[in-house]
Design a protein around this motif. Structure first.
Motif, PDB file in Angstrom:
ATOM      1  N   TRP A 180      -2.288   0.511  -8.859  1.00  0.00           N
ATOM      2  CA  TRP A 180      -0.924   0.958  -8.458  1.00  0.00           C
ATOM      3  C   TRP A 180      -0.925   1.096  -7.111  1.00  0.00           C
ATOM      4  CZ3 TRP A 180       3.576   0.318 -10.175  1.00  0.00           C
ATOM      5  CH2 TRP A 180       4.729   1.630  -9.889  1.00  0.00           C
ATOM      6  N   ARG A 181      -1.731   1.869  -6.573  1.00  0.00           N
ATOM      7  CA  ARG A 181      -1.716   1.986  -5.112  1.00  0.00           C
ATOM      8  C   ARG A 181      -1.403   0.740  -4.309  1.00  0.00           C
ATOM      9  NH1 ARG A 181      -5.874   4.614  -2.952  1.00  0.00           N
ATOM     10  NH2 ARG A 181      -7.026   5.497  -4.960  1.00  0.00           N
ATOM     11  N   ARG A 182      -2.232  -0.137  -4.636  1.00  0.00           N
ATOM     12  CA  ARG A 182      -2.309  -1.600  -4.220  1.00  0.00           C
ATOM     13  C   ARG A 182      -0.935  -2.240  -4.279  1.00  0.00           C
ATOM     14  NH1 ARG A 182      -7.191  -5.310  -5.015  1.00  0.00           N
ATOM     15  NH2 ARG A 182      -5.895  -7.236  -4.528  1.00  0.00           N
ATOM     16  N   ALA A 183      -0.468  -2.117  -5.456  1.00  0.00           N
ATOM     17  CA  ALA A 183       0.843  -2.659  -6.035  1.00  0.00           C
ATOM     18  C   ALA A 183       2.061  -2.013  -4.843  1.00  0.00           C
ATOM     19  CB  ALA A 183       1.350  -2.725  -7.428  1.00  0.00           C
ATOM     20  N   GLN A 184       1.924  -0.709  -4.960  1.00  0.00           N
ATOM     21  CA  GLN A 184       2.994  -0.245  -4.184  1.00  0.00           C
ATOM     22  C   GLN A 184       2.878  -0.689  -2.781  1.00  0.00           C
ATOM     23  OE1 GLN A 184       2.642   4.303  -5.034  1.00  0.00           O
ATOM     24  NE2 GLN A 184       4.392   4.025  -5.660  1.00  0.00           N
ATOM     25  N   ARG A 185       1.657  -0.821  -1.988  1.00  0.00           N
ATOM     26  CA  ARG A 185       1.632  -1.241  -0.770  1.00  0.00           C
ATOM     27  C   ARG A 185       1.884  -2.592  -0.230  1.00  0.00           C
ATOM     28  NH1 ARG A 185      -4.570  -1.779   1.317  1.00  0.00           N
ATOM     29  NH2 ARG A 185      -3.943  -3.700   0.146  1.00  0.00           N
ATOM     30  N   ASP A 186       1.507  -3.381  -1.226  1.00  0.00           N
ATOM     31  CA  ASP A 186       1.713  -4.943  -0.889  1.00  0.00           C
ATOM     32  C   ASP A 186       2.864  -5.425  -1.526  1.00  0.00           C
ATOM     33  OD1 ASP A 186      -0.616  -4.414   0.108  1.00  0.00           O
ATOM     34  OD2 ASP A 186      -1.998  -5.564  -1.391  1.00  0.00           O
ATOM     35  N   LEU A 187       3.587  -4.730  -2.609  1.00  0.00           N
ATOM     36  CA  LEU A 187       4.508  -5.603  -3.458  1.00  0.00           C
ATOM     37  C   LEU A 187       5.754  -4.936  -3.526  1.00  0.00           C
ATOM     38  CD1 LEU A 187       2.575  -6.406  -6.794  1.00  0.00           C
ATOM     39  CD2 LEU A 187       2.826  -7.891  -4.683  1.00  0.00           C
ATOM     40  N   THR A 188       5.706  -3.601  -2.775  1.00  0.00           N
ATOM     41  CA  THR A 188       7.218  -2.970  -2.727  1.00  0.00           C
ATOM     42  C   THR A 188       8.276  -3.660  -1.957  1.00  0.00           C
ATOM     43  OG1 THR A 188       5.851  -1.041  -2.775  1.00  0.00           O
ATOM     44  CG2 THR A 188       8.488  -0.913  -2.235  1.00  0.00           C
ATOM     45  N   ASP A 189       7.876  -4.321  -0.896  1.00  0.00           N
ATOM     46  CA  ASP A 189       8.784  -4.940   0.069  1.00  0.00           C
ATOM     47  C   ASP A 189       9.285  -6.320  -0.564  1.00  0.00           C
ATOM     48  OD1 ASP A 189       8.317  -3.406   1.705  1.00  0.00           O
ATOM     49  OD2 ASP A 189       6.730  -4.683   3.156  1.00  0.00           O
ATOM     50  N   HIS A 190       8.654  -6.726  -1.911  1.00  0.00           N
ATOM     51  CA  HIS A 190       9.127  -8.085  -2.423  1.00  0.00           C
ATOM     52  C   HIS A 190      10.214  -7.833  -3.602  1.00  0.00           C
ATOM     53  CE1 HIS A 190       6.181 -10.522  -0.450  1.00  0.00           C
ATOM     54  NE2 HIS A 190       5.143  -9.528  -0.836  1.00  0.00           N
ATOM     55  N   VAL A 191      10.219  -6.316  -3.752  1.00  0.00           N
ATOM     56  CA  VAL A 191      11.053  -6.134  -4.882  1.00  0.00           C
ATOM     57  C   VAL A 191      12.403  -6.365  -4.997  1.00  0.00           C
ATOM     58  CG1 VAL A 191      11.555  -4.135  -6.665  1.00  0.00           C
ATOM     59  CG2 VAL A 191       9.433  -4.438  -6.121  1.00  0.00           C
ATOM     60  N   PRO A 192      12.916  -5.767  -3.579  1.00  0.00           N
ATOM     61  CA  PRO A 192      14.375  -6.198  -3.294  1.00  0.00           C
ATOM     62  C   PRO A 192      14.659  -7.659  -3.404  1.00  0.00           C
ATOM     63  CG  PRO A 192      13.626  -4.675  -1.615  1.00  0.00           C
ATOM     64  CD  PRO A 192      12.435  -5.397  -2.620  1.00  0.00           C
ATOM     65  N   GLY A 193      14.079  -8.690  -3.128  1.00  0.00           N
ATOM     66  CA  GLY A 193      14.236 -10.042  -3.020  1.00  0.00           C
ATOM     67  C   GLY A 193      14.315 -10.562  -4.586  1.00  0.00           C
ATOM     68  N   TRP A 194      13.062 -10.041  -5.278  1.00  0.00           N
ATOM     69  CA  TRP A 194      13.211 -10.540  -6.678  1.00  0.00           C
ATOM     70  C   TRP A 194      14.371  -9.843  -7.431  1.00  0.00           C
ATOM     71  CZ3 TRP A 194      10.859 -14.483  -8.925  1.00  0.00           C
ATOM     72  CH2 TRP A 194       9.452 -14.858  -8.279  1.00  0.00           C
ATOM     73  N   THR A 195      14.609  -8.623  -7.101  1.00  0.00           N
ATOM     74  CA  THR A 195      15.982  -8.016  -7.940  1.00  0.00           C
ATOM     75  C   THR A 195      17.138  -8.897  -7.640  1.00  0.00           C
ATOM     76  OG1 THR A 195      15.072  -5.967  -7.280  1.00  0.00           O
ATOM     77  CG2 THR A 195      17.073  -5.863  -8.052  1.00  0.00           C
ATOM     78  N   GLU A 196      17.154  -9.303  -6.436  1.00  0.00           N
ATOM     79  CA  GLU A 196      18.537 -10.264  -6.130  1.00  0.00           C
ATOM     80  C   GLU A 196      18.309 -11.496  -6.887  1.00  0.00           C
ATOM     81  OE1 GLU A 196      21.003  -9.435  -4.589  1.00  0.00           O
ATOM     82  OE2 GLU A 196      20.168  -7.443  -4.002  1.00  0.00           O
TER      83      GLU A 196
END
Lengths: 322, 139, 545
Positions: free
Chosen positions: A277-293
């Motif tokens: 979870w920590r790693r996901a938060q660190r590495d993936l959080t930035d990608h979430v807005p793009g995927w949301t769109e």
């Protein structure tokens, strides 16, 4: 806590410094990389000392009972660590932790260490890191660990998953109000206590509980129902005898091994989940807005998004985890 | 790290007037702090030992009996002896200006007299603990 | 804790808005009251004449013309020698009764040389550890003539025993001694928290004193059922009234359960109220208190003796209303509060000194406080007419509301199983803490103005008034004195007397005679309390924040 501090504090901790022990508990409670470093360093020092959970509705006298139990074991020259958990206010994030009030006689006993914890947003009766704080107390050389939590019928299995023996405390005043929570409480209990047994309604309550226990499917261990008056010490000998008997049963039947086995398994999974979870938060959080769109635009589904991000995560070099 | 501030609130000595201690404990809780309330009749030894075990950021003593010139210095001495020199010792009660100055010189933090608002107390603890945590991180 | 508790209780009158027109208890104040407010009011039933049932208008037909209130300034500090000097100073200046303030160790049943006493000896009152101190305290003060009130609770019976023996040694006839023992343990559990033993044995000690007083000291009030401390802990006026009277009924019930006749002991029950800032609310509270007590004693307990119906009370102005800022203006606050006490028909009065938010009062401050009462008695005319506010729409309405509010609380307490179960469960403590919290919030929102604190602040103010300081050597001196006492007495007699206390406590005997025997041997307060603890144990309260 910074890493240099951790090393110094660990050294002091292994030399028996109480202040250092308290600081390590704080580090563990606050979580993150420091917590993991601490727990890893302590792991080899865990002794397997018995862990006793004490739970029950508010106002039944749990703290007084814990105080009495701790004093009993002090009389046998055992060092006792206590973790007392109270709820955090969901509105303010603050908490009033008042369990020490009933443990005043132990306040200056060097063989006792009491730590109060707030649940800090954890949904169960336990704080998320209660078990880890107990680990610190165990590694510090305590011979018995007691975990006290408020139990209202939904969260007791948490404590049952952390303790070897779970004592569920009720009082005659709990009477009708516990009907709704009874199933949960009874399921968690290895030992049942009716405290304030000198009050009206105690006999009735003991009879009801015993009747309820008879309805349960036959098992190797049937929880005994013990009457206590914690404020005067009546019934304490019976309670400690029941706890000891349960411990003997656990070791004799192999149940202790099974429980601890299950606990380690849960622990590994928890650490794994935490790290992922920590790693996901660190590495993936930035990608979430793009995927949301993309999902909103109909170009992807939440499932394709998750699959793609997970694949990216696993491809990463695990070495740069921290 | 924005972790919860932990404060020990205690009634020191034999005095049982706990109105102020309770109002302050509630205000600190409502400000998001974790308040360890030890209740009445705490000796300096009990207070200092609890502060260490609980690893609190601050100790707030309420004391209306006039024994402040005995109890504050003793708690401070014991905190230092137990390695809790970084713990803020603050409090309130019927303490005259002169005594406040003397206690501050010995290392006690701000003391609040009758009429102090809980907002002042909350703000002071938050700022002072923040300052001390910063110092700790930088050391 | 109290997240779920959003009101101050059945009659807390927590205002919904920031309306500034509320009493100090949070009750909304009407712009004007009129006849419609009194449509359920019945003059003959609810008021009557002064000196007649239900005594709303006062307990005497001629009130202060017949008997002025007793001016009784609570005093005590340092050693018995110092306090004895202060008493003689006050008696010389026209004070008419004594009121003893004990230090915290004494109040908690500890000797001056107990480790817990360090730093507290003589700070809030006089240190009394044995009969020797009591003899010094009243040296050259004829106890046969001066009525003496003693503010002590958990160890009251033991301190009373010391007073009785000291008076005997002066040659006084103990049957003629006048005064009051506070001895109200229930409000200690609720508010002031100076308890030692659990509620049940504590009540037993109270009943012992009532029984002993009824038999041996018929002119002495063995108990002063007190709302003062409940109010100081932050309660509203209605809570003060309701909880105090509920305590009173609990003592009546306990005495009846010990086979006393109601008319034997009820005439000696006395009360003690706070007089706070809200003039009319306080006056209404005093008037309602008399009416409620009379009604319950006559109708519920079937008391036949008119004296059993009378609620006699002492009043002290509100210490918690005093400010550390601009202390001189506390003289004005105290004067208004004292006025409420007199208009409310008090039997005795203590006026606080202006410097009490800072420390124990200096001699000058005490004198001004006493003079405040003398002005009330002699200069402004209020003492010459009885209950002058009777018939006021507003005051009568408030009086009726106070009674209704108290009755609502009595019903709630009954539901909880009575006073003792309710306090073990934390009911009173929660009600009081909630009210205190509401008041603090009202202050901080500036809904309530406190001159000199949140408005009209004197920036750069420094403390100017002289403050009484207790000498730092007192701890060491007292330890030496007690060491001498312990070596100089007949230890065999002391041990035997203490053993009799233990046996008596175990067998449930009336302990007063045992206490009298024990203090006569110079057994100390701490030793006797320890003996009792060995039988009764100690109390730990539930935590209510």
């Amino acid at each position: 806590m910074l890493e240099t501090h951790i090393d110094q504090t660990l050294t002091a901790f292994f030399a028996g410094d109480r202040r250092a022990a308290a600081r390590l508990m704080t580090a563990v409670e606050n979580g993150g990389p420091a917590a993991e470093a601490v727990l890893e360093a302590l792991y080899p020092k865990l002794t397997g000392a018995p862990r006793l959970g004490v739970t029950g509705p508010p106002g039944v006298g749990k703290s007084t009972l814990v105080d009495a139990l701790a004093r009993h074991h002090r009389g046998l020259d055992r060092r006792v660590g206590v973790v007392a958990v109270d709820p955090t206010s969901p509105f303010t994030g603050g908490a009033v932790l008042g369990d020490r009030v009933r443990m005043n006689d132990l306040a200056t006993d060097p063989g006792v260490f009491i730590r109060s914890m707030a649940t800090r947003g954890s949904l169960g009766g336990l704080a998320r890191t209660s078990k880890e704080v107990v680990d610190v107390l165990e590694a510090f050389g305590h011979d018995l660990l007691i975990i006290e939590t408020v139990g209202v019928g939904q969260t007791e299995m948490d404590i049952a998953g952390t303790a070897d023996t779970t004592v569920v405390v009720l009082s005659p005043e709990s009477g009708d109000s516990i009907q709704a929570m009874k199933a949960g409480l009874m399921e968690a209990a290895d030992v049942l206590v009716v405290n304030k047994a000198d009050r009206p309604g105690a006999d009735q309550m003991v009879r009801t509980l015993e009747a309820d226990l008879h309805m349960r499917p036959a098992a190797d261990w049937t929880p005994p129902v013990i009457r206590t008056v914690a404020s005067s010490g009546d019934g304490l000998a019976d309670l400690t005898a029941a706890v000891d008997a349960h411990h003997r049963y656990l070791t004799g039947s192999g149940d202790l091994e099974r429980r601890r086995h299950a606990r380690v398994r849960v622990e590994i999974l928890a650490v794994l989940r935490d790290r992922l979870w920590r790693r996901a938060q660190r590495d993936l959080t930035d990608h979430v807005p793009g995927w949301t769109e993309k999902v909103l635009a109909g170009e992807a589904t939440p499932y394709t998004a998750a699959r793609a991000m997970l694949a990216a995560l696993i491809d990463d070099d695990p070495e740069d985890d921290e | 790290m924005d972790r919860a501030i932990r404060v020990l609130v205690a009634k020191a000595g034999l005095d049982g007037h706990d109105r102020g201690a309770k109002v302050v404990a509630r205000a600190l809780r409502d400000a998001g702090m974790e308040v360890i309330y030890t209740g009445l009749r705490q000796s300096p030894e009990m207070i200092a030992e609890a502060a260490v075990q609980e690893d609190v950021d601050a100790v707030g003593l309420s004391l209306l009996s006039g024994a402040h010139m005995t109890i504050f210095p003793e708690v401070l001495r014991l905190l230092r002896e137990k390695g809790g020199d970084d713990i803020l010792l603050t409090g309130g009660g019927c303490i005259g200006d002169e005594d406040m100055v003397e206690l501050r010189e010995q290392g006690v933090g701000e003391l609040f007299g009758p009429g102090a608002s809980t907002r002042e107390i909350v703000d002071y603890i938050r700022d002072e603990v923040g300052r001390r945590r910063q110092l700790q991180e930088n050391s | 804790m109290s997240d779920e508790q959003k009101t101050i209780g059945p009659l807390g009158h927590r205002p919904a808005s920031d309306d500034p027109h509320v009493t100090v208890s949070g009750r909304e104040i009407p712009l004007v009251a009129g006849p419609e407010d009194l449509k359920d009011h019945d003059h003959a039933r609810d008021l009557g004449n002064p000196g007649e049932y239900p005594y709303t208008r006062g307990i005497h037909p001629d009130m202060y013309r017949g008997k002025p209130w007793t001016m009784r300034q609570f005093a005590g500090f340092g050693t018995a020698v110092q306090t004895n000097e202060r008493y003689r100073f006050l008696l010389e200046r026209g004070q008419t009764g004594l009121s003893v303030a004990f230090d915290l160790p004494t109040l908690m049943g500890r000797d001056s040389d107990d480790p817990w006493s360090l730093g507290e000896v003589g700070k809030c009152g006089v240190a009394i550890s044995s009969l020797a101190d009591m003899e010094t305290l009243f040296d050259q003060i004829p106890l046969a003539d001066v009525s003496t009130s003693m503010t002590i609770n958990s160890p009251a019976a033991i301190i009373w025993a010391m007073y009785i023996v000291a008076a005997e040694k002066q040659g006084a006839d103990i049957a003629r001694l006048r005064g009051t023992l506070q001895n109200d343990i229930l409000k200690e559990f609720m508010a002031q928290k100076e308890y030692i033993f659990p509620p049940e044995p504590s009540m037993k000690l109270v009943v012992d004193t009532i029984e002993f007083g009824t038999r041996e000291m018929p002119k002495f009030n063995p108990i002063s059922i007190s709302g003062y401390h409940i109010r100081e802990a932050g309660s509203t006026a209605v809570q003060e009234l309701a909880f105090t009277l509920a305590d009173g009924f609990a003592y009546v019930d306990a005495a009846l359960a010990a086979d006393l006749e109601v008319d034997e002991f009820a005439p000696r029950l006395s009360f003690f109220f706070n007089s706070h800032l809200d003039l009319f609310e306080e006056i209404a509270k005093f008037r309602a208190a008399r009416r409620i007590w009379a009604r319950h004693m006559r109708e519920r307990y079937g008391a036949k003796n008119e004296r059993s119906w009378l609620l006699r009370f002492h009043t002290q102005t509100a210490g918690c209303s005093l400010t550390a800022q601009q202390p001189l203006i506390n003289i004005v606050r105290t004067a208004y509060e004292a006025l409420a006490g007199v208009l409310g028909g008090t039997q005795s009065l203590h006026t606080n000194s202006m410097d009490e938010a800072l420390a124990l009062p200096s001699e000058e401050a005490v004198e001004v406080a006493l003079r405040t009462q003398q002005i009330l008695a002699h200069e402004i005319g209020v003492a010459s007419t009885v209950d002058p506010l009777a018939g006021s729409y507003y005051v009568e309405k408030l009086t009726d509301d106070m009674e209704a509010g108290a009755e609502a609380y009595f019903a709630r307490i009954e539901e909880l199983g009575g006073v003792v179960p309710a306090l073990e469960e934390g009911f009173f403590q929660r009600e009081i803490a909630d009210a205190a919290h509401w008041y603090q919030e009202a202050l901080e929102r500036e809904q309530r103005v406190v001159v000199g604190v949140n408005r009209y602040v004197d920036e750069g103010e420094t403390q100017q008034i002289p403050i009484l300081r207790i000498d730092k050597e007192i701890d060491a001196n007292r330890r030496r004195e007690l060491a001498e006492l312990r070596t100089g007495r007949d230890q065999t007699a002391v041990d035997a007397a203490l053993a009799r206390v233990v046996r008596g406590a175990r067998d449930g005997e009336n302990l007063m005679p045992h206490f009298i025997d024990a203090v006569r041997t110079y057994a100390t307060l701490g030793e006797i309390v320890e003996a009792l603890k060995s039988v009764y144990g100690e109390y730990v309260e539930p935590i209510i924040i």
